[in-house]
Design an enzyme around this catalytic site. Structure first.
Site, mmCIF file in Angstrom:
data_model
loop_
_atom_site.group_PDB
_atom_site.id
_atom_site.type_symbol
_atom_site.label_atom_id
_atom_site.label_comp_id
_atom_site.label_asym_id
_atom_site.label_seq_id
_atom_site.Cartn_x
_atom_site.Cartn_y
_atom_site.Cartn_z
ATOM 1 N NE ARG A 105 -4.378 3.939 2.943
ATOM 2 C CZ ARG A 105 -3.830 4.147 4.212
ATOM 3 N NH1 ARG A 105 -3.062 5.075 4.448
ATOM 4 N NH2 ARG A 105 -3.761 3.229 5.051
ATOM 5 C CG ASP A 161 -2.507 4.058 -1.437
ATOM 6 O OD1 ASP A 161 -3.212 3.969 -2.587
ATOM 7 O OD2 ASP A 161 -2.411 3.197 -0.637
ATOM 8 C CB SER A 219 -6.629 5.216 6.949
ATOM 9 O OG SER A 219 -7.570 4.565 6.709
ATOM 10 C CE LYS A 229 -5.637 -6.473 -0.245
ATOM 11 N NZ LYS A 229 -6.373 -5.403 0.068
ATOM 12 C CB SER A 251 -0.995 0.051 1.139
ATOM 13 O OG SER A 251 -1.956 0.912 1.029
ATOM 14 C CG HIS A 252 -0.006 3.739 3.246
ATOM 15 N ND1 HIS A 252 -0.937 2.534 3.404
ATOM 16 C CD2 HIS A 252 0.476 3.750 4.399
ATOM 17 C CE1 HIS A 252 -0.885 2.129 4.469
ATOM 18 N NE2 HIS A 252 0.024 2.909 5.259
ATOM 19 C CE LYS A 299 -7.622 1.778 1.748
ATOM 20 N NZ LYS A 299 -7.542 0.812 3.058
ATOM 21 C CG ASP A 313 -2.499 -0.283 -2.760
ATOM 22 O OD1 ASP A 313 -2.522 0.920 -2.208
ATOM 23 O OD2 ASP A 313 -3.002 -1.140 -2.216
#
Ligand code: G1P
Ligand code: ZN
Length: 547
Positions: A286, A281, A369, A130, A117-118, A380, A283
């Site tokens: 976000r 972000d 977040s 994941k 992610s971030h 998301k 991936d």
């Protein structure tokens, strides 16, 4: 070509956290480390030694360092496992929401997302893996727990001895009996966005001179934003900046908040700022939304989208309900109340929204977040949120700031902030939480640092769809007027522990809405210190990140 067994041994701590298994790249580079985890995953999904014949797997990641190597390793293991087909993003690229979209559209049995992610990337940065299930969402805890248990008992894994599959161009290849289809990472996702939003209205907005600055932070959102916003919606070239995904994100910390996306904030504070700023972000799940000289908090963003959803084609029939994670502000609760729809409060982590979305009980969800999304996928979705805002600006003719201030004047403003204390020794962080938990019963009724505590608890959640229970999801200290301080430890870090302190205070008085959040929240900040003794336990005088 036959599957060959390779000897392995259990690795310490292959336990998925809030969002998959995240470790330093150097940890993932250890021989057999990734393989061990993937074998455990396949054993849980298909039974120990069982075959995945007939099944389709989606595979891709955010392009960070180690992505390419991991893709080839997983392709070989998928072939050895008997998968019939793998859909892999070109160059191994697929954003997290795109994996979700591709799984759903192609009725795949699941997908593997390679991302942290971030978290920063590069040889010294983080890597992650994941698994998402057939609804396109993160695997539930019963799967991730079983995978962890299996990682601890493995003695061998199955793979094949083959050359790398060429994934640099779209096409179909055979790996043993398995078909590898290299797909355009953007196409399916773009189709979905076209169905949800009024592209003509957004095109007209840009044609009328509207200016957007989209900062992709050298991460995977770049190709998506370029193709859709510049390519299809006609925004001028250069609207998307930092658009090429780099293995180390150009040294940036690809987390779209005012601290890490400071360059975007600086642009948006200038006199000649564009009409809207946005960032995504690592991936691309976000998002941060910024108006001219005006930063939108993620909790407010969710509330604005919920309030105006019916203006957007994909949500014209209204929302079944909304959901937010517990620490997210209650702004969306007030909108839901006005609309007469349910609002669910879940533990932190997108996986908790899955059942509500599948059961048709929630349509929009969000977290403080910088995560917002809807039932269109089971993750998301950063670019989706940006397109939603563009659609609203196009059809209302209002500015970002106007839409947020309207929300505040209708429902009051939920002043909000999150203070993070990063890199604390784990024992110290655990001790802080333990002493807080030990005091839960005697806090209510006490006056601490000049503030009267009304209630205190450790958030527990019973999933209204399947009845599953999640306990100890965060300590909440609540005041009589609904203000609150929440304490929890991060489940996504890779070094030491991170304490997150969430602060919220509702303010109905419009004349106070322009006050700085940290000023308004000062009494709650003092309460947090007095109750949790943050300085003593962390050895830190102030948070390392404050958003
Ligand atoms: C963080 C966020 C959480 C989000 C998760 C994955 O988890 O707080 O809302 O779902 O990243 O993006 P945490 O580190 O707090 O466990
Ligand atoms: Zn992310």
């Amino acid at each position: 070509m036959n599957a060959i067994p390779i000897a392995t041994k259990p690795f310490f701590g292959q336990k998925p956290g809030t969002s998959g298994l995240r470790k330093k790249v150097t940890v993932f580079q250890q021989p057999h480390y990734l393989e061990n985890f993937v074998q455990a995953l396949f054993d849980v999904l298909h039974g120990i030694g069982g075959s995945a014949a007939g099944q389709t797997l989606v595979l891709g990641g955010d392009g960070r360092f180690h992505n390419r190597v991991a893709v080839q390793t997983i392709l070989r293991m998928a072939a050895a496992r008997g998968y019939t087909r793998v859909l892999v993003g070109r160059d191994g690229i697929l954003s997290t929401p795109a994996v979700s979209a591709v799984i759903r559209r192609h009725q795949a049995s699941g997908g593997i997302v390679l991302s942290a992610s971030h978290n920063p990337g590069g040889p010294d940065g983080d890597f992650g893996i994941k698994y998402n299930v057939t609804n396109g969402g993160p695997a539930p805890e019963k799967i991730t727990d079983a995978v962890y248990a299996r990682t601890q008992e493995l003695t061998s894994y199955q793979t094949m001895e083959t050359a790398d599959v060429p994934i640099g161009a779209c096409g179909v290849f055979m790996l043993g009996q398995m078909q590898v289809e290299v797909i355009d990472p953007v196409a399916d996702y773009a189709d979905l966005m076209r169905d949800l939003f009024d592209f003509d209205a957004i095109r007209a907005l840009f044609a009328g001179g509207f200016r957007l600055r989209f900062d992709a932070m050298c991460a995977v959102g770049g190709p998506y934003a370029k193709a859709i916003i510049e390519g299809e919606l006609g925004a001028p070239a250069g609207t998307v900046v930092n658009a090429d995904p780099l293995e180390d994100f150009g040294g940036l910390h690809p987390d779209p908040n005012p601290v890490n996306a400071e360059d975007l904030i600086a642009h948006m504070m200038r006199a000649d700022a564009p009409d809207m700023g946005a960032a995504s972000d690592g991936d691309a799940d976000r998002n941060m939304i910024v108006g001219r000289g005006f930063v939108v908090s993620p909790s407010d963003s969710l509330a604005v989208l919920a309030a105006h959803a019916q203006r957007v084609p994909g949500y014209r029939d209204g929302l079944a309900g909304v959901a937010r994670s517990m620490p997210t502000s209650t702004a969306v609760d007030r909108v839901a109340k006005r609309l007469g729809i349910d609002c669910f409060e879940t533990p932190t982590g997108w996986k908790f929204f899955g059942n509500l979305l599948d059961a048709g009980r929630a349509t929009l969800c969000g977290e403080e977040s910088y995560g917002t999304g809807s039932s269109h996928v089971r993750e998301k979705d950063g670019l989706w949120a940006v397109l939603f805002w563009l659609n609203l600006l196009a059809v209302t003719g209002k500015t970002v700031e106007q839409l947020v201030r309207e929300l505040w004047s209708t429902d009051g403003r939920c002043f909000y902030s999150r203070h993070d204390y990063e890199g604390i020794p784990t024992e110290q962080a655990d001790a802080l939480m333990a002493q807080l938990r030990a005091r839960l019963t005697d806090l209510p009724g006490q006056r601490i640092a000049g503030v009267q505590v009304a209630a205190a608890d450790d958030f527990a959640y019973v999933d209204p769809v399947d009845g599953s229970e999640s306990r100890k999801q965060g300590v909440r200290i609540m005041l009589a007027d609904g203000s609150r301080v929440v304490f929890r430890l991060s489940g996504t870090g890779t070094e030491g522990a991170t304490l997150r302190v969430y602060l919220e205070q509702h303010e109905p008085d419009v004349s106070r809405h322009s006050l700085p959040a940290q000023t308004v929240l000062a009494p709650l900040i003092a309460l947090a210190e007095a109750v949790a003794e943050i300085r003593r336990y962390t050895g830190m005088d102030s948070p390392s990140v404050c958003t």
